[in-house]
Design an enzyme around this catalytic site. Sequence first.
Site, PDB file in Angstrom:
ATOM      1  N   HIS A 189       0.809  -1.221   0.000  1.00  0.00           N
ATOM      2  CA  HIS A 189       0.000   0.000   0.000  1.00  0.00           C
ATOM      3  C   HIS A 189       0.846   1.278   0.000  1.00  0.00           C
ATOM      4  CE1 HIS A 189      -3.693  -2.161   0.389  1.00  0.00           C
ATOM      5  NE2 HIS A 189      -3.440  -2.614   1.604  1.00  0.00           N
ATOM      6  N   ASP A 210      -3.228 -10.565  -2.347  1.00  0.00           N
ATOM      7  CA  ASP A 210      -3.778 -10.014  -1.118  1.00  0.00           C
ATOM      8  C   ASP A 210      -5.226  -9.593  -1.366  1.00  0.00           C
ATOM      9  OD1 ASP A 210      -2.480  -8.597   1.625  1.00  0.00           O
ATOM     10  OD2 ASP A 210      -4.276  -7.585   0.867  1.00  0.00           O
ATOM     11  N   HIS A 229      -6.704  -6.984  -0.366  1.00  0.00           N
ATOM     12  CA  HIS A 229      -6.754  -5.544  -0.627  1.00  0.00           C
ATOM     13  C   HIS A 229      -5.908  -5.216  -1.856  1.00  0.00           C
ATOM     14  CE1 HIS A 229      -7.398  -5.979   3.785  1.00  0.00           C
ATOM     15  NE2 HIS A 229      -8.365  -5.115   3.536  1.00  0.00           N
ATOM     16  N   ASP A 246      -5.213 -12.547   3.663  1.00  0.00           N
ATOM     17  CA  ASP A 246      -6.415 -11.973   4.250  1.00  0.00           C
ATOM     18  C   ASP A 246      -7.671 -12.189   3.412  1.00  0.00           C
ATOM     19  OD1 ASP A 246      -5.120 -10.346   2.437  1.00  0.00           O
ATOM     20  OD2 ASP A 246      -5.131  -8.559   3.696  1.00  0.00           O
TER      21      ASP A 246
END
Length: 311
Positions: free
Chosen positions: A125, A162, A164, A246
């Site tokens: 990120h 991931d 996200h 996740d």
Amino acid sequence: MSTLLLSHPASLEHVTPPGHPERVARYQAITQALSDPAFDGLIRKEAPMGDRAEVLRCHPEDYVARIEAAIPAEGYRSLDADTHVSPGSLESAMRAVGGNCAAVDAVLAGKAGNAFTAMRPPGHHAETATAMGFCLFGSVAIAAKRALDHHGLGRVAVIDFDVHHGNGTQDLLWSEGRALFASSHQMPLYPGSGAAHETGAHDNVLNAPLDPMTGSAQMRAAYDQVILPAVRDWQPELILISAGFDAHADDPLANLNWTTEDFAWVTRRICETADAVCDGRVVSTLEGGYDLGALAEGTAAHVQVLMEVAG
């Protein structure tokens, strides 16, 4: 050859506030999972400190200086509502960078069949000049740039599974015509980026957003029909993985409802693609995963497949 595992106890010194999902216990859970005798065949090395010059391949000097200056002498400092640093955060983040660069070096030199860097904080990120989403430096993008600029590769691919979207990796590689960034991720979900129309400055970004609650079927179709064919067409000389766990059904931050077997499946399919296009050269790095049991199981499944294909 076998799989190289790079880690370092400095990950224990990146301490976040109580109740924060990206916590010291994540590293402890992974370390415990990979201490099982099934993983005795790993080549284990400590992640070295990253070279500041490597970070500067992706992040500007003033940003790196701001992160360095933000590290507190004690306690915590918040960079945003989600992203915090403590006295040990800089070393941990720099060893994540160093571990990923060392993994690239080892795999390209033929000293390991593939590699996994198990460090925190995560990195995908972190944008060019913005820390966010628990991340300080874009370690997988930095590793990709090392492969291109230091080792002279012509093309690399980064695959991010991931839950996200890896907005930071996308930002760092957006204008890098030698790198393909391909991501599957839940949408809608933090950070809000990752739509299919985001394609990069050189048609080098591929986003495959997944609907909440869809589980294995939509994900497997996305990889078999969209992501992996594009990676094969790209013909990279190295594949890097942002391995977040996740998307698991037990994770508290999302709801894609993957199983542990799904992480094994996607790892195997990526490795099969690597076998077809780049002699199996794969470098993987830990990103998210916030239910400790699911994180441990997903990481173990991921590394077990890496070991099997590395021989």
